[in-house]
Write a protein that holds these residues in place. Structure first.
Motif, PDB file in Angstrom:
ATOM      1  N   ASP A 132       0.806  -1.222   0.000  1.00  0.00           N
ATOM      2  CA  ASP A 132       0.000   0.000   0.000  1.00  0.00           C
ATOM      3  C   ASP A 132       0.839   1.272   0.000  1.00  0.00           C
ATOM      4  O   ASP A 132       0.421   2.321   0.502  1.00  0.00           O
ATOM      5  CB  ASP A 132      -0.970   0.013   1.191  1.00  0.00           C
ATOM      6  CG  ASP A 132      -2.098  -0.991   1.016  1.00  0.00           C
ATOM      7  OD1 ASP A 132      -2.437  -1.306  -0.133  1.00  0.00           O
ATOM      8  OD2 ASP A 132      -2.616  -1.486   2.039  1.00  0.00           O
ATOM      9  N   SER A 139      -1.834  -2.065  -5.155  1.00  0.00           N
ATOM     10  CA  SER A 139      -2.544  -1.432  -4.051  1.00  0.00           C
ATOM     11  C   SER A 139      -3.785  -0.696  -4.563  1.00  0.00           C
ATOM     12  O   SER A 139      -3.711   0.043  -5.552  1.00  0.00           O
ATOM     13  CB  SER A 139      -1.649  -0.422  -3.332  1.00  0.00           C
ATOM     14  OG  SER A 139      -2.409   0.294  -2.366  1.00  0.00           O
ATOM     15  N   TRP A 141      -5.020   1.782  -3.226  1.00  0.00           N
ATOM     16  CA  TRP A 141      -4.865   3.186  -2.847  1.00  0.00           C
ATOM     17  C   TRP A 141      -3.871   3.889  -3.769  1.00  0.00           C
ATOM     18  O   TRP A 141      -3.425   4.998  -3.464  1.00  0.00           O
ATOM     19  CB  TRP A 141      -4.400   3.280  -1.400  1.00  0.00           C
ATOM     20  CG  TRP A 141      -5.336   2.579  -0.470  1.00  0.00           C
ATOM     21  CD1 TRP A 141      -5.212   1.312   0.026  1.00  0.00           C
ATOM     22  CD2 TRP A 141      -6.579   3.081   0.026  1.00  0.00           C
ATOM     23  NE1 TRP A 141      -6.291   0.994   0.817  1.00  0.00           N
ATOM     24  CE2 TRP A 141      -7.147   2.064   0.834  1.00  0.00           C
ATOM     25  CE3 TRP A 141      -7.263   4.291  -0.116  1.00  0.00           C
ATOM     26  CZ2 TRP A 141      -8.366   2.227   1.489  1.00  0.00           C
ATOM     27  CZ3 TRP A 141      -8.478   4.446   0.520  1.00  0.00           C
ATOM     28  CH2 TRP A 141      -9.019   3.431   1.316  1.00  0.00           C
ATOM     29  N   ARG A 142      -3.581   3.264  -4.888  1.00  0.00           N
ATOM     30  CA  ARG A 142      -2.583   3.772  -5.837  1.00  0.00           C
ATOM     31  C   ARG A 142      -2.883   5.193  -6.312  1.00  0.00           C
ATOM     32  O   ARG A 142      -1.977   6.002  -6.510  1.00  0.00           O
ATOM     33  CB  ARG A 142      -2.524   2.816  -7.034  1.00  0.00           C
ATOM     34  CG  ARG A 142      -1.612   3.244  -8.175  1.00  0.00           C
ATOM     35  CD  ARG A 142      -1.772   2.277  -9.343  1.00  0.00           C
ATOM     36  NE  ARG A 142      -0.935   2.625 -10.481  1.00  0.00           N
ATOM     37  CZ  ARG A 142       0.280   2.139 -10.708  1.00  0.00           C
ATOM     38  NH1 ARG A 142       0.797   1.269  -9.854  1.00  0.00           N
ATOM     39  NH2 ARG A 142       0.969   2.496 -11.765  1.00  0.00           N
ATOM     40  N   GLU A 145      -7.322   8.727  -2.200  1.00  0.00           N
ATOM     41  CA  GLU A 145      -8.322   8.278  -1.241  1.00  0.00           C
ATOM     42  C   GLU A 145      -9.719   8.820  -1.507  1.00  0.00           C
ATOM     43  O   GLU A 145     -10.637   8.548  -0.738  1.00  0.00           O
ATOM     44  CB  GLU A 145      -7.881   8.647   0.180  1.00  0.00           C
ATOM     45  CG  GLU A 145      -6.540   8.035   0.556  1.00  0.00           C
ATOM     46  CD  GLU A 145      -6.213   8.208   2.032  1.00  0.00           C
ATOM     47  OE1 GLU A 145      -7.126   8.577   2.795  1.00  0.00           O
ATOM     48  OE2 GLU A 145      -5.057   7.976   2.420  1.00  0.00           O
ATOM     49  N   LEU A 150     -10.444   5.770  -5.404  1.00  0.00           N
ATOM     50  CA  LEU A 150     -10.498   4.432  -4.835  1.00  0.00           C
ATOM     51  C   LEU A 150     -11.156   3.444  -5.791  1.00  0.00           C
ATOM     52  O   LEU A 150     -10.714   2.295  -5.909  1.00  0.00           O
ATOM     53  CB  LEU A 150     -11.243   4.455  -3.504  1.00  0.00           C
ATOM     54  CG  LEU A 150     -11.350   3.101  -2.784  1.00  0.00           C
ATOM     55  CD1 LEU A 150      -9.967   2.497  -2.547  1.00  0.00           C
ATOM     56  CD2 LEU A 150     -12.097   3.252  -1.460  1.00  0.00           C
ATOM     57  N   GLY A 153      -8.635   2.639  -8.194  1.00  0.00           N
ATOM     58  CA  GLY A 153      -7.626   1.818  -7.549  1.00  0.00           C
ATOM     59  C   GLY A 153      -8.093   0.391  -7.316  1.00  0.00           C
ATOM     60  O   GLY A 153      -7.297  -0.549  -7.428  1.00  0.00           O
ATOM     61  N   ALA A 243      -8.986  -2.699   1.138  1.00  0.00           N
ATOM     62  CA  ALA A 243      -9.825  -1.501   1.137  1.00  0.00           C
ATOM     63  C   ALA A 243     -10.804  -1.482   2.304  1.00  0.00           C
ATOM     64  O   ALA A 243     -11.108  -0.419   2.851  1.00  0.00           O
ATOM     65  CB  ALA A 243     -10.588  -1.394  -0.181  1.00  0.00           C
ATOM     66  N   ARG A 254      -3.064  -1.220   4.882  1.00  0.00           N
ATOM     67  CA  ARG A 254      -4.496  -1.166   5.140  1.00  0.00           C
ATOM     68  C   ARG A 254      -5.164  -2.523   4.953  1.00  0.00           C
ATOM     69  O   ARG A 254      -6.337  -2.609   4.608  1.00  0.00           O
ATOM     70  CB  ARG A 254      -5.152  -0.128   4.224  1.00  0.00           C
ATOM     71  CG  ARG A 254      -4.526   1.252   4.362  1.00  0.00           C
ATOM     72  CD  ARG A 254      -5.400   2.307   3.745  1.00  0.00           C
ATOM     73  NE  ARG A 254      -4.745   3.605   3.744  1.00  0.00           N
ATOM     74  CZ  ARG A 254      -5.361   4.759   3.536  1.00  0.00           C
ATOM     75  NH1 ARG A 254      -6.660   4.778   3.305  1.00  0.00           N
ATOM     76  NH2 ARG A 254      -4.699   5.893   3.527  1.00  0.00           N
TER      77      ARG A 254
END
Length: 329
Positions: A132, A139, A141-142, A145, A150, A153, A243, A254
């Motif tokens: 992450d 990830s 969260w690439r 947010e 998201l 992502g 996530a 995460r």
């Protein structure tokens, strides 16, 4: 908490032998060619289309117990090949295995049609090194947010990352497997193992029913639907489990526990503990957390096929709980 360096150092030891280049290690090197991307797309799209067709076809044709039996058996053989073999054994060194079991796990994981063992392990070790954060291959969260970021992502983490042209260095992240002639051979033979995995259910269905129709329905359910279901459950560990989910353990990412994926993922969705203690042979450590992979590892240990299993002690589990960290502070 185990660090990314621990993950690499705790992996099964390398076999002796001369240096091996990426070209001789497994299918492809560090750049994914167009033909590989097209093949990957077919391996993803065709089974997925079968899933979309499954319900209306089942309504019209019905589905036999033979078809369901083949789906379940081949699903859990491949799933445990990934979870026990590719993941807990080859990637993290959660236990040591005798040579026949080592090779069998490499073959079983290959039957899941998720890529060659050396490449799979290299990708996953890199994931743990940068989990992450920048450098993580998948990830969710690439992109940030926000909700749109998201969603983008989640798509990337679920399957988009596999089409990335740049590949993880196998010599850097899986040198032990590159140097093992038997595992290197299984990895290079991935297409053959994938073809066998897709061919066998239809062959069995045809021989049992002595009909082409029986062969077709067995192939449809036992090969196409089974592969699509296993793919998306596995990919959900990369996307959904990074996530959402409960996070009772201290980790630097995460990762979360998602209970409703536990049975189909063979225990992999207890993901928070795994990232808090990557080399642990058991991921579901709390009461009621089903972890069939850990159960099989225990049976392997009792049979003498596996040894030096890294079972988590009560003290080790307690030391990774968030409240324990808070109390110590």
């Amino acid at each position: 908490m185990a660090t990314s360096t621990d993950v690499l150092e705790d992996a099964p030891g390398p076999a002796s032998g001369p240096p091996v280049t990426s070209h001789s290690a497994t299918l492809g090197g560090e750049q994914k060619r167009s033909v590989e991307q097209i093949t990957l797309l077919l391996f993803i799209a065709v089974p997925f289309l079968a899933v979309l067709a499954a319900l209306p076809l089942a309504w019209g044709w019905g589905v036999s117990w033979l078809d369901l039996g083949l789906l379940v058996v081949f699903y859990f053989v491949g799933c445990h090949g990934i979870t026990i073999g590719f993941h807990r054994y080859f990637t993290h060194g959660s236990f040591k295995a005798k040579r026949p079991l080592r090779i069998a796990l490499a073959v079983m994981g290959s039957l899941a049609v998720e890529g060659p063992v050396v490449r799979w392990v290299a990708d996953h070790r890199k994931h743990h090194k940068f989990s992450d954060a920048d450098g993580d291959p998948h990830s969710p969260w690439r992109y940030g947010e926000t909700v749109p970021a998201l969603l983008k992502g989640l798509w990337w983490a679920h399957m988009g990352w596999m089409f990335n042209e740049e590949q993880t260095s196998q010599e850097k992240y899986a040198p032990d497997l590159v140097k093992d002639p038997a595992i290197r051979a299984v990895s290079r033979q991935f297409i053959a193992w994938a073809a066998l995995s897709l061919f066998l259910p239809g062959l069995i269905g045809g021989l049992v029913t002595m009909s082409w129709w029986g062969a077709f329905t067995a192939f449809f359910w036992g090969s196409l639907v089974r592969v699509a279901l296993l793919h998306h459950v596995t990919w959900s560990i990369n996307s959904i489990c990074h996530a959402v989910g409960k996070r009772p353990f201290k980790s630097r990412d995460r990762s979360g526990n998602v209970w409703w994926l536990a049975v189909l993922s063979c225990g992999e969705s207890w993901h928070n503990l795994h990232h808090a203690d990557p080399t642990s042979a058991r991921h579901g450590v709390e009461r009621g957390q089903i972890d069939s992979s850990a159960r099989f590892i225990r049976w392997f240990e009792l049979l003498g096929w596996a040894h030096d299993v890294r079972w988590p002690s009560a003290d080790r589990i307690a030391s990774r709980r968030k409240e324990q960290v808070a109390d110590a502070a």
